[in-house]
Write an enzyme that holds these catalytic residues in place. Structure first.
Site, mmCIF file in Angstrom:
data_model
loop_
_atom_site.group_PDB
_atom_site.id
_atom_site.type_symbol
_atom_site.label_atom_id
_atom_site.label_comp_id
_atom_site.label_asym_id
_atom_site.label_seq_id
_atom_site.Cartn_x
_atom_site.Cartn_y
_atom_site.Cartn_z
ATOM 1 N N HIS A 18 24.053 14.317 33.288
ATOM 2 C CA HIS A 18 24.228 12.849 33.268
ATOM 3 C C HIS A 18 25.653 12.477 32.865
ATOM 4 O O HIS A 18 25.947 12.289 31.688
ATOM 5 C CB HIS A 18 23.217 12.242 32.292
ATOM 6 C CG HIS A 18 23.131 10.751 32.356
ATOM 7 N ND1 HIS A 18 22.019 10.059 31.947
ATOM 8 C CD2 HIS A 18 24.024 9.806 32.760
ATOM 9 C CE1 HIS A 18 22.222 8.759 32.112
ATOM 10 N NE2 HIS A 18 23.435 8.583 32.584
ATOM 11 N N LEU A 21 31.742 9.985 36.289
ATOM 12 C CA LEU A 21 33.146 10.415 36.390
ATOM 13 C C LEU A 21 34.066 9.366 37.008
ATOM 14 O O LEU A 21 35.274 9.590 37.130
ATOM 15 C CB LEU A 21 33.255 11.747 37.133
ATOM 16 C CG LEU A 21 32.547 12.929 36.460
ATOM 17 C CD1 LEU A 21 32.851 14.234 37.176
ATOM 18 C CD2 LEU A 21 32.884 13.050 34.976
ATOM 19 N N ARG A 22 33.503 8.214 37.404
ATOM 20 C CA ARG A 22 34.312 7.019 37.721
ATOM 21 C C ARG A 22 35.160 7.102 38.978
ATOM 22 O O ARG A 22 35.988 6.215 39.208
ATOM 23 C CB ARG A 22 35.250 6.676 36.548
ATOM 24 C CG ARG A 22 34.577 6.426 35.219
ATOM 25 C CD ARG A 22 33.725 5.182 35.279
ATOM 26 N NE ARG A 22 33.289 4.744 33.961
ATOM 27 C CZ ARG A 22 32.044 4.339 33.694
ATOM 28 N NH1 ARG A 22 31.120 4.346 34.623
ATOM 29 N NH2 ARG A 22 31.734 3.929 32.487
ATOM 30 N N ASN A 52 27.327 4.998 40.167
ATOM 31 C CA ASN A 52 27.807 3.615 39.972
ATOM 32 C C ASN A 52 29.330 3.564 39.865
ATOM 33 O O ASN A 52 29.904 3.091 38.889
ATOM 34 C CB ASN A 52 27.154 2.977 38.741
ATOM 35 C CG ASN A 52 27.450 3.717 37.447
ATOM 36 O OD1 ASN A 52 27.549 4.934 37.422
ATOM 37 N ND2 ASN A 52 27.598 2.989 36.364
ATOM 38 N N HIS A 137 16.762 4.712 35.279
ATOM 39 C CA HIS A 137 17.548 4.204 34.145
ATOM 40 C C HIS A 137 16.651 3.348 33.258
ATOM 41 O O HIS A 137 16.296 2.230 33.610
ATOM 42 C CB HIS A 137 18.714 3.375 34.705
ATOM 43 C CG HIS A 137 19.547 2.725 33.665
ATOM 44 N ND1 HIS A 137 20.755 3.225 33.256
ATOM 45 C CD2 HIS A 137 19.346 1.596 32.963
ATOM 46 C CE1 HIS A 137 21.268 2.425 32.344
ATOM 47 N NE2 HIS A 137 20.435 1.425 32.144
ATOM 48 N N HIS A 191 17.659 8.655 29.503
ATOM 49 C CA HIS A 191 18.001 8.107 28.179
ATOM 50 C C HIS A 191 16.879 7.317 27.520
ATOM 51 O O HIS A 191 17.040 6.156 27.169
ATOM 52 C CB HIS A 191 19.332 7.350 28.182
ATOM 53 C CG HIS A 191 19.613 6.406 29.322
ATOM 54 N ND1 HIS A 191 18.782 5.390 29.664
ATOM 55 C CD2 HIS A 191 20.667 6.326 30.165
ATOM 56 C CE1 HIS A 191 19.296 4.717 30.670
ATOM 57 N NE2 HIS A 191 20.444 5.273 31.004
ATOM 58 N N ASP A 261 25.495 11.265 29.052
ATOM 59 C CA ASP A 261 25.773 9.927 29.590
ATOM 60 C C ASP A 261 27.255 9.576 29.403
ATOM 61 O O ASP A 261 27.590 8.438 29.065
ATOM 62 C CB ASP A 261 24.876 8.856 28.967
ATOM 63 C CG ASP A 261 24.743 7.625 29.845
ATOM 64 O OD1 ASP A 261 25.440 7.537 30.885
ATOM 65 O OD2 ASP A 261 23.957 6.735 29.491
ATOM 66 N N HIS A 265 35.273 4.119 29.286
ATOM 67 C CA HIS A 265 35.849 2.776 29.462
ATOM 68 C C HIS A 265 37.204 2.800 28.762
ATOM 69 O O HIS A 265 37.431 3.605 27.858
ATOM 70 C CB HIS A 265 34.951 1.710 28.823
ATOM 71 C CG HIS A 265 33.631 1.524 29.507
ATOM 72 N ND1 HIS A 265 33.412 0.583 30.474
ATOM 73 C CD2 HIS A 265 32.451 2.183 29.358
ATOM 74 C CE1 HIS A 265 32.162 0.651 30.898
ATOM 75 N NE2 HIS A 265 31.555 1.630 30.233
ATOM 76 N N ALA A 279 29.905 -1.205 27.994
ATOM 77 C CA ALA A 279 28.860 -0.351 27.422
ATOM 78 C C ALA A 279 29.043 1.062 27.955
ATOM 79 O O ALA A 279 29.061 1.273 29.165
ATOM 80 C CB ALA A 279 27.478 -0.877 27.759
HETATM 81 O O1 DOR Z 1 26.253 2.825 28.497
HETATM 82 C C1 DOR Z 1 26.184 2.926 29.721
HETATM 83 N N1 DOR Z 1 27.277 3.061 30.477
HETATM 84 N N2 DOR Z 1 25.002 2.901 30.304
HETATM 85 C C2 DOR Z 1 24.881 2.885 31.641
HETATM 86 O O2 DOR Z 1 23.805 2.973 32.120
HETATM 87 C C3 DOR Z 1 26.042 2.740 32.503
HETATM 88 C C4 DOR Z 1 27.175 3.382 31.865
HETATM 89 C C5 DOR Z 1 28.463 3.100 32.553
HETATM 90 O O3 DOR Z 1 28.579 3.363 33.741
HETATM 91 O O4 DOR Z 1 29.399 2.629 31.884
HETATM 92 ZN ZN ZN Z 2 21.647 4.992 32.867
HETATM 93 ZN ZN ZN Z 3 24.423 6.791 32.568
#
Ligand code: DOR
Ligand code: ZN
Ligand code: ZN
Length: 396
Positions: A18, A21-22, A52, A137, A191, A261, A265, A279
């Site tokens: 999980h 890597l953006r 995502n 999720h 999670h 996870d 950011h 988040a």
């Molecule tokens: O804290 C989180 N960050 N939860 C998520 O489900 C998405 C993730 C993110 O892509 O930043």
């Molecule tokens: Zn998630």
């Molecule tokens: Zn995640």
């Protein structure tokens, strides 16, 4: 080459199932190259990358792009999640059958971009779209916050966390388990973070497997006072009662996988006041050291760690050629020094965002070598050779 492992433990290559890597989208905080470098520095041989991104991974074209892109860039092997969206339900069965796809990820309560499948009819259509285990999720935070707008102003983080316990995560998980029973489609609940959800899911073992995150096993809500926005993730870090339940679920077998996870950011984003701080917390590089420290602290055994970070992910996602050591499997190994004590420092972090919520934390137990298909790719903090990571393979 002879590798002297006197006094060390050789584990099957450890997997973080999980990570975010953006790439494509936010190279200033992370890329496939930097995130997989962080992974091998932290003792991982394979990661599964979330969809995502910007744009998100929802079509064959975008999946093909990502698969081709990793060649010569990834330092470890990498599996790909495909995102469920209302626009791609008809394609999901074909996408999940692709050999390098670890599964379809469903965001039913909160999401970025187009990855939101929240109404009952669409969610059921997603559940009926294929047959491999779906990755869900588990959090309805944003949807419920929208229903209670007053809640989001001025309340301390501690209270946010407690309020979410009783109403949020649980609603979505209950709905999904009802759909799993109805459609016969199994789900990996990602999670899981509350005592209530963990105890509820024990009755749904026929249709679910369970992930908990390293953070929920390691941090409690006191982290908000210490770290501010650098403790904010979704689902949130909670109080000690929930952490105790997560450890009990690790011990009694309810938990199948532990992930980081990893969700980088920028510092600028994390320093914005709640609720505008992004988040998500970094974690791919610190997952193994912190789990080894938990082993040394007596919270789980080393075989159970291998279960959660290697055999579990292989079993849950149908990963081919990686789970546990057996004839015919890739020579992927994580070599660890269980006696080595070391402090996590931000200067060690390879992600461009440059921070970790665990800075200053001492760990006893540390990965000292990462070996992929017989090649040492990390040794004592040095990344070696060229990026030789390939797309991971999954059973259809
Ligand atoms: O804290 C989180 N960050 N939860 C998520 O489900 C998405 C993730 C993110 O892509 O930043
Ligand atoms: Zn998630
Ligand atoms: Zn995640």
């Amino acid at each position: 080459e002879t590798i002297d492992c006197t006094g060390l433990h050789v584990l099957p290559g450890l997997i973080d199932s999980h990570v975010h890597l953006r790439e494509p989208g936010d190279a200033a905080v992370e890329t496939i190259a930097t995130g997989t470098k962080a992974a091998v520095l932290g003792g991982l041989t394979t990661v599964f990358d979330m969809p995502n991104t910007n744009p998100s991974i929802t079509t064959r074209e975008k999946l093909d792009w990502k698969r081709d892109f990793v060649a010569g860039r990834a330092w470890c092997d990498i599996g790909f999640y495909v995102g469920a969206a209302k626009s791609n339900i008809a394609e999901l069965a074909a996408l999940e059958a692709e050999p390098n796809v670890c599964g379809v990820k469903v965001f039913a309560g909160s999401s970025t971009g187009d990855l939101l499948v929240e109404d009952d009819a669409s969610l059921e259509a997603v559940m009926r779209s294929g047959r491999r285990r779906i990755s869900y999720h588990s959090e309805d935070e944003y949807r419920l916050q929208a229903r209670k707008p007053a809640y989001t102003t001025g309340m301390p983080h501690r209270m946010h966390a407690e309020w979410r316990d009783v109403e949020c995560a649980f609603l979505g998980t209950r709905r999904l388990m009802a759909l799993a029973r109805k459609t016969g489609r199994p789900a990996h609940i990602l999670h899981v973070s509350t005592a209530e959800e963990l105890s509820y899911l024990k009755d749904f073992r026929d249709v679910c497997t369970v992930e908990v995150l390293l953070n929920h096993l390691t941090q409690t809500d006191e982290a908000y006072d210490r770290l501010g926005g650098y403790a904010v993730m979704n689902p949130p870090i909670r109080d000690a009662r929930h952490m105790a339940a997560a450890w009990a679920a690790v011990a009694d077998g309810t938990v199948d996988t532990v992930g980081s996870d990893h969700a980088p950011h920028s510092r600028a984003a994390k320093e914005r006041p709640w609720p505008d701080c992004g988040a998500g917390l970094t974690g791919v590089q610190t997952l193994v050291p912190l789990m080894l420290d938990h082993v040394n602290a007596g919270r789980l055994s080393l075989p159970r760690l291998v279960d959660l970070l290697n055999a579990g992910p292989a079993r849950v996602y149908g990963l081919v050629g990686k789970g546990r050591m057996a004839a015919g499997y890739d020579a992927d190994f994580t070599v660890v020094d269980m006696k080595k004590t070391r402090t996590i420092e931000e200067s060690w972090i390879a992600s461009p965002c440059g921070w970790t919520p665990f800075a200053g934390q001492s760990c006893t137990g540390w990965p000292v070598m990462t070996i992929i298909r017989g090649q040492a790719v990390m040794r004592e903090d040095a990344v070696l050779g060229e990026p030789l990571g390939t797309p991971a393979r999954f059973a259809p």
